[in-house]
Design a protein around this motif. Structure first.
Motif, PDB file in Angstrom:
ATOM      1  N   MET A 165       0.708  -1.111  -0.050  1.00 31.40           N
ATOM      2  CA  MET A 165       0.078   0.086  -0.054  1.00 31.40           C
ATOM      3  C   MET A 165       0.753   1.297  -0.115  1.00 31.40           C
ATOM      4  O   MET A 165       0.487   2.280  -0.565  1.00 31.40           O
ATOM      5  CB  MET A 165      -0.822  -0.003   1.319  1.00 31.40           C
ATOM      6  CG  MET A 165      -1.978  -0.905   0.887  1.00 31.40           C
ATOM      7  SD  MET A 165      -3.183  -0.743   2.607  1.00 31.40           S
ATOM      8  CE  MET A 165      -2.457  -1.263   3.906  1.00 31.40           C
ATOM      9  N   VAL A 166       1.972   1.296   0.971  1.00 36.71           N
ATOM     10  CA  VAL A 166       2.687   2.415   0.821  1.00 36.71           C
ATOM     11  C   VAL A 166       3.789   2.643  -0.170  1.00 36.71           C
ATOM     12  O   VAL A 166       4.174   3.662  -0.480  1.00 36.71           O
ATOM     13  CB  VAL A 166       3.392   2.553   2.241  1.00 36.71           C
ATOM     14  CG1 VAL A 166       4.115   3.951   2.599  1.00 36.71           C
ATOM     15  CG2 VAL A 166       1.967   2.581   3.374  1.00 36.71           C
ATOM     16  N   ALA A 167       4.698   1.527  -0.220  1.00 42.69           N
ATOM     17  CA  ALA A 167       5.952   1.622  -0.751  1.00 42.69           C
ATOM     18  C   ALA A 167       5.896   1.089  -2.489  1.00 42.69           C
ATOM     19  O   ALA A 167       5.866   1.911  -3.290  1.00 42.69           O
ATOM     20  CB  ALA A 167       7.147   0.614  -0.107  1.00 42.69           C
ATOM     21  N   CYS A 168       5.632  -0.115  -2.509  1.00 42.81           N
ATOM     22  CA  CYS A 168       5.689  -0.802  -3.858  1.00 42.81           C
ATOM     23  C   CYS A 168       4.850  -2.068  -4.142  1.00 42.81           C
ATOM     24  O   CYS A 168       4.931  -2.715  -3.104  1.00 42.81           O
ATOM     25  CB  CYS A 168       6.852  -0.741  -4.509  1.00 42.81           C
ATOM     26  SG  CYS A 168       7.807  -2.208  -4.064  1.00 42.81           S
ATOM     27  N   VAL A 169       4.215  -2.219  -5.050  1.00 42.58           N
ATOM     28  CA  VAL A 169       3.425  -3.383  -5.131  1.00 42.58           C
ATOM     29  C   VAL A 169       4.053  -4.536  -5.320  1.00 42.58           C
ATOM     30  O   VAL A 169       3.969  -5.690  -4.900  1.00 42.58           O
ATOM     31  CB  VAL A 169       2.135  -3.433  -6.170  1.00 42.58           C
ATOM     32  CG1 VAL A 169       1.423  -4.487  -6.611  1.00 42.58           C
ATOM     33  CG2 VAL A 169       1.270  -2.217  -5.992  1.00 42.58           C
ATOM     34  N   GLY A 170       5.242  -4.557  -5.873  1.00 46.39           N
ATOM     35  CA  GLY A 170       6.082  -5.703  -6.160  1.00 46.39           C
ATOM     36  C   GLY A 170       5.804  -6.260  -7.528  1.00 46.39           C
ATOM     37  O   GLY A 170       4.935  -5.957  -8.421  1.00 46.39           O
ATOM     38  N   GLN A 171       6.666  -7.324  -7.701  1.00 44.64           N
ATOM     39  CA  GLN A 171       6.315  -7.969  -9.175  1.00 44.64           C
ATOM     40  C   GLN A 171       4.982  -8.673  -9.234  1.00 44.64           C
ATOM     41  O   GLN A 171       4.689  -9.343  -8.321  1.00 44.64           O
ATOM     42  CB  GLN A 171       7.436  -9.091  -9.363  1.00 44.64           C
ATOM     43  CG  GLN A 171       7.705 -10.225  -8.561  1.00 44.64           C
ATOM     44  CD  GLN A 171       7.539 -11.367  -9.131  1.00 44.64           C
ATOM     45  OE1 GLN A 171       7.263 -11.470 -10.652  1.00 44.64           O
ATOM     46  NE2 GLN A 171       7.502 -12.428  -8.459  1.00 44.64           N
ATOM     47  N   GLN A 172       4.359  -8.774 -10.249  1.00 43.56           N
ATOM     48  CA  GLN A 172       3.164  -9.556 -10.566  1.00 43.56           C
ATOM     49  C   GLN A 172       3.534 -10.422 -11.724  1.00 43.56           C
ATOM     50  O   GLN A 172       3.380  -9.973 -12.846  1.00 43.56           O
ATOM     51  CB  GLN A 172       2.076  -8.618 -10.791  1.00 43.56           C
ATOM     52  CG  GLN A 172       1.641  -7.585  -9.821  1.00 43.56           C
ATOM     53  CD  GLN A 172       1.299  -8.253  -8.185  1.00 43.56           C
ATOM     54  OE1 GLN A 172       0.188  -8.819  -8.326  1.00 43.56           O
ATOM     55  NE2 GLN A 172       2.117  -8.128  -7.453  1.00 43.56           N
ATOM     56  N   SER A 173       3.410 -11.760 -11.400  1.00 39.84           N
ATOM     57  CA  SER A 173       3.798 -12.750 -12.482  1.00 39.84           C
ATOM     58  C   SER A 173       2.490 -13.139 -13.051  1.00 39.84           C
ATOM     59  O   SER A 173       1.506 -13.544 -12.317  1.00 39.84           O
ATOM     60  CB  SER A 173       4.703 -13.787 -11.913  1.00 39.84           C
ATOM     61  OG  SER A 173       5.824 -13.190 -11.575  1.00 39.84           O
ATOM     62  N   TRP A 174       2.544 -13.369 -14.337  1.00 37.89           N
ATOM     63  CA  TRP A 174       1.485 -14.226 -14.742  1.00 37.89           C
ATOM     64  C   TRP A 174       1.603 -14.948 -16.014  1.00 37.89           C
ATOM     65  O   TRP A 174       2.763 -14.670 -16.776  1.00 37.89           O
ATOM     66  CB  TRP A 174       0.084 -13.380 -15.094  1.00 37.89           C
ATOM     67  CG  TRP A 174       0.387 -12.302 -16.329  1.00 37.89           C
ATOM     68  CD1 TRP A 174       0.006 -12.330 -17.375  1.00 37.89           C
ATOM     69  CD2 TRP A 174       1.044 -10.921 -15.962  1.00 37.89           C
ATOM     70  NE1 TRP A 174       0.315 -11.233 -18.334  1.00 37.89           N
ATOM     71  CE2 TRP A 174       0.816 -10.210 -17.126  1.00 37.89           C
ATOM     72  CE3 TRP A 174       1.540 -10.274 -15.126  1.00 37.89           C
ATOM     73  CZ2 TRP A 174       1.360  -9.072 -17.761  1.00 37.89           C
ATOM     74  CZ3 TRP A 174       1.934  -9.087 -15.528  1.00 37.89           C
ATOM     75  CH2 TRP A 174       1.788  -8.398 -16.570  1.00 37.89           C
ATOM     76  N   LEU A 175       0.957 -16.033 -16.627  1.00 37.75           N
ATOM     77  CA  LEU A 175       1.278 -16.783 -17.643  1.00 37.75           C
ATOM     78  C   LEU A 175       0.490 -16.269 -19.136  1.00 37.75           C
ATOM     79  O   LEU A 175      -0.566 -15.933 -18.827  1.00 37.75           O
ATOM     80  CB  LEU A 175       1.062 -18.474 -17.364  1.00 37.75           C
ATOM     81  CG  LEU A 175       2.147 -18.837 -16.513  1.00 37.75           C
ATOM     82  CD1 LEU A 175       1.333 -20.456 -15.890  1.00 37.75           C
ATOM     83  CD2 LEU A 175       3.436 -19.193 -16.833  1.00 37.75           C
ATOM     84  N   VAL A 176       1.169 -16.162 -19.989  1.00 34.71           N
ATOM     85  CA  VAL A 176       0.455 -16.183 -21.289  1.00 34.71           C
ATOM     86  C   VAL A 176       0.931 -17.172 -22.457  1.00 34.71           C
ATOM     87  O   VAL A 176       1.888 -18.163 -21.823  1.00 34.71           O
ATOM     88  CB  VAL A 176       0.649 -14.613 -22.118  1.00 34.71           C
ATOM     89  CG1 VAL A 176      -0.137 -13.700 -21.400  1.00 34.71           C
ATOM     90  CG2 VAL A 176       2.077 -14.547 -22.244  1.00 34.71           C
ATOM     91  N   SER A 177       0.469 -17.485 -23.230  1.00 37.65           N
ATOM     92  CA  SER A 177       0.750 -18.553 -24.291  1.00 37.65           C
ATOM     93  C   SER A 177       2.028 -18.674 -24.754  1.00 37.65           C
ATOM     94  O   SER A 177       2.705 -19.765 -25.077  1.00 37.65           O
ATOM     95  CB  SER A 177      -0.513 -18.711 -25.485  1.00 37.65           C
ATOM     96  OG  SER A 177      -0.005 -17.209 -26.110  1.00 37.65           O
ATOM     97  N   TYR A 178       2.726 -17.479 -24.805  1.00 40.75           N
ATOM     98  CA  TYR A 178       4.223 -17.338 -25.367  1.00 40.75           C
ATOM     99  C   TYR A 178       5.206 -16.894 -24.481  1.00 40.75           C
ATOM    100  O   TYR A 178       6.403 -16.749 -24.762  1.00 40.75           O
ATOM    101  CB  TYR A 178       4.356 -16.516 -26.573  1.00 40.75           C
ATOM    102  CG  TYR A 178       3.588 -15.260 -26.365  1.00 40.75           C
ATOM    103  CD1 TYR A 178       4.316 -14.218 -25.574  1.00 40.75           C
ATOM    104  CD2 TYR A 178       2.400 -15.155 -26.719  1.00 40.75           C
ATOM    105  CE1 TYR A 178       3.626 -12.957 -25.470  1.00 40.75           C
ATOM    106  CE2 TYR A 178       1.843 -13.703 -26.646  1.00 40.75           C
ATOM    107  CZ  TYR A 178       2.577 -12.914 -25.894  1.00 40.75           C
ATOM    108  OH  TYR A 178       1.823 -11.374 -25.667  1.00 40.75           O
TER     109      TYR A 178
END
Length: 579
Positions: free
Chosen positions: A545-558
């Motif tokens: 909430m205050v500093a940074c959200v951080g990495q958000q990983s997700w998968l796509v087809s490639y």
């Protein structure tokens, strides 16, 4: 082989007319088994040639089919052996929508039940449920008239249906009289010992309180009625955990036992005080939660002091003024007498000398640190005040949080009270904590706003430095990957190794900014307080909430993509927009 035969009570015969009865399906199955067995026995005793062995096999198969269908009538049988009448077996009685569980036990619309939306009331004891007065006037309990209650019941009969406390019916000599008319006074005068009055519910009546789905035994427990105005069912928030209840629109049910035997069984076997621990592993389940933890944490800070007037007022919060309290010696005598917040909890555990509770307890809270600021090892004197120490019911050190007052800790405050001084002492302390915490936080105030999650200029600068350093590491790894010099992880190819390295670097950014965030926030920051005491949230929630959200990983087809400088950079090195 022997087959158990159930009693006739669960397979009753239905009388159709004077000369004919309809037998239960189970009885018919038993009759078929007896007949098939008799046929097999007859075939075995007959003096038949060896060529007739097929007859024995047919009789034996028929007996096997009957026994199998006695348990489950849906088993597959040869077409020649199928009977015309569809008789149910034991499995058919139990399973399905018409079975015992779904048809006869779960979610039944039964008599003497009430249902409404639930809401919290910390002023109620943990074994009480606030009952709307309209519900109390509709639901009744059949009380038998005796010399102890005849005057009370005469008043109830006189009041009738629409005035509380009243009654709906009077039963005497096998006759039942409705009390909706104007002759209630005559019925009240005629009341004699042994008559039964269907009176309105009153304070102290035994109720079964249930929240669906009822998944285990503590989904339905026994409470005492407390008839109150308004329309919702109310109970103490400490009892939310067993029911898995919250107050965002949940509905719960009350059931009113109708006999003295049922009331006694409910109180002794299903009472809240009898079920403070979960049968799964013996951990305490009914315990303080959320606002109670936040209040206790703030009350027991090292810098919390009260003068005589404030301390007396707060002591009165926990007992409604009915309990006598022995005032402790003030912690500060000159220039003015002052008492600490920790002394409030000493009074809470043992209000006066007549309470024979000598609690001894040590708990390491979430904020406990094994070393001081200079790196020296410590045990009890934690600089964060995270080492909770009760000695002879006196709180010597520590800020109370979830580790001490919450559920799930076998060495916590309520668990030790339950172990050493039984359920009554634990329940009494829970009631005091609930009243004290709710009233204190109501007067003190506790809120959260945009200002609580807005980083300072110093925090923003240091955060940017950490993020730039992390991005630099990611660029180096991508460069090594493009040049074919990336060191491979065991069991991974180059793309998977790059993914692992970048994920690790970006997670490290979030952890470092989180630690920085926790260090730089003011101690009065509301999310920080909630995280430290364990009432809600964690350090990661605050840092996001205050500093940074951080990495958000997700998968796509490639490939797998990571947020990188506002765009998503793939494992192959090119980037695409977040979508």
């Amino acid at each position: 082989m022997n087959i158990p035969v159930p009693p006739t009570a669960i397979r009753p015969s239905v009388l159709v007319d004077d000369s004919r009865t309809n037998e239960n399906d189970i009885t018919e199955r038993l009759k078929n088994i007896v007949q098939a067995n008799a046929r097999l026995q007859h075939d075995l005793t007959k003096d038949l040639p060896p060529a007739y062995s097929g007859g024995f096999k047919h009789s034996w198969d028929a007996l096997q089919v009957e026994v199998a269908q006695y348990i489950n009538s849906e088993v597959r049988v040869p077409f020649a052996m199928q009977s015309g009448s569809p008789l149910g077996g034991f499995m058919q009685r139990i399973k399905g929508k018409q079975g015992r569980f779904r048809g006869n036990l779960s979610a039944k619309r039964v008599e003497y039940i009430g249902s409404s939306v639930i809401s919290p009331d910390p002023n109620l004891k943990i074994n009480e449920v606030g009952l709307p007065i309209q519900m109390g006037q509709i639901l009744t309990y059949p009380e038998r008239v005796s010399r102890h209650n005849i005057e009370k019941l005469r008043k109830c009969v006189s009041n009738g249906i629409y005035t509380y406390p009243g009654a709906r019916y009077v039963r005497c000599n096998g006759d039942e009289f409705y009390l909706g008319g104007s002759n209630r006074k005559a019925y009240a005068d005629k009341l004699r010992y042994g008559d039964i009055v269907e009176r309105h519910l009153e304070d102290g009546d035994v109720l079964l309180f249930n929240r669906q789905p009822s998944l285990y035994r503590m989904s339905i427990m026994c409470h005492r009625a407390k008839v109150m105005p308004w329309r919702t069912l109310r109970f103490n928030e400490s009892v939310c955990n067993p029911y898995n209840a919250d107050f965002d629109g949940d509905e719960m049910n009350i059931h009113v036992p109708q006999t003295e035997e049922a009331r006694a069984e409910a109180a002794l076997l299903m009472g809240v005080e009898k079920n403070l621990c979960t049968p799964k592993n013996g951990e305490i389940l009914v315990a303080s939660t959320q606002d109670f933890l936040t209040s206790s944490f703030l009350i027991t800070r090292k810098d919390t002091f009260y003068d005589r007037a404030s301390f007396s007022l707060i002591c009165s919060y926990m007992g409604d003024g009915f309990d006598s309290i022995d005032f402790p010696t003030p912690a500060v005598i000159k220039p003015i007498e002052l008492w600490t917040g920790k002394q409030l909890f000493s009074v809470l555990v043992r209000p006066n000398a007549n309470v024979r509770v000598c609690l001894n307890l040590t708990v390491k809270e979430k904020s406990y640190s094994k070393t001081d600021e200079d790196g020296r090892a410590i045990e009890a004197m934690c600089p964060n005040d995270g080492f909770v120490y009760f000695r002879n019911s006196e709180l010597i050190a520590g800020q109370l949080g979830k580790g001490t007052l919450g559920n799930g800790n076998k060495g916590g405050f309520f668990s030790v009270l339950l172990r050493d001084y039984k359920a009554h002492a634990a329940a009494a302390c829970m009631n005091r904590v609930a009243k004290l915490s709710a009233r204190w936080i109501g007067n003190h105030g506790f809120s959260i706003g945009i200002g609580d999650v807005q980083p300072s200029d110093i925090l923003c600068e240091e955060k940017e430095e950490i993020i730039k350093e992390g991005y630099k590491q990611c660029d180096e790894q991508i460069k090594l990957y493009n040049e074919g010099q990336l060191q491979l992880k065991p069991g991974s190819d180059a793309a998977q190794s790059l993914e692992s390295e970048i994920t690790c670097a970006l997670n490290n950014i979030r952890e470092q900014t989180g630690k920085l965030c926790m260090q730089k926030l003011h101690w009065r920051n509301s999310p920080l307080i909630m995280s430290q005491c364990g009432s809600k949230g964690s350090a990661i929630n605050i840092s996001q909430m205050v500093a940074c959200v951080g990495q958000q990983s997700w998968l796509v087809s490639y490939g797998v993509f990571f947020p990188y400088n506002g765009r998503a950079r793939g494992a192959c090195g090119y980037s695409c927009e977040n979508s």
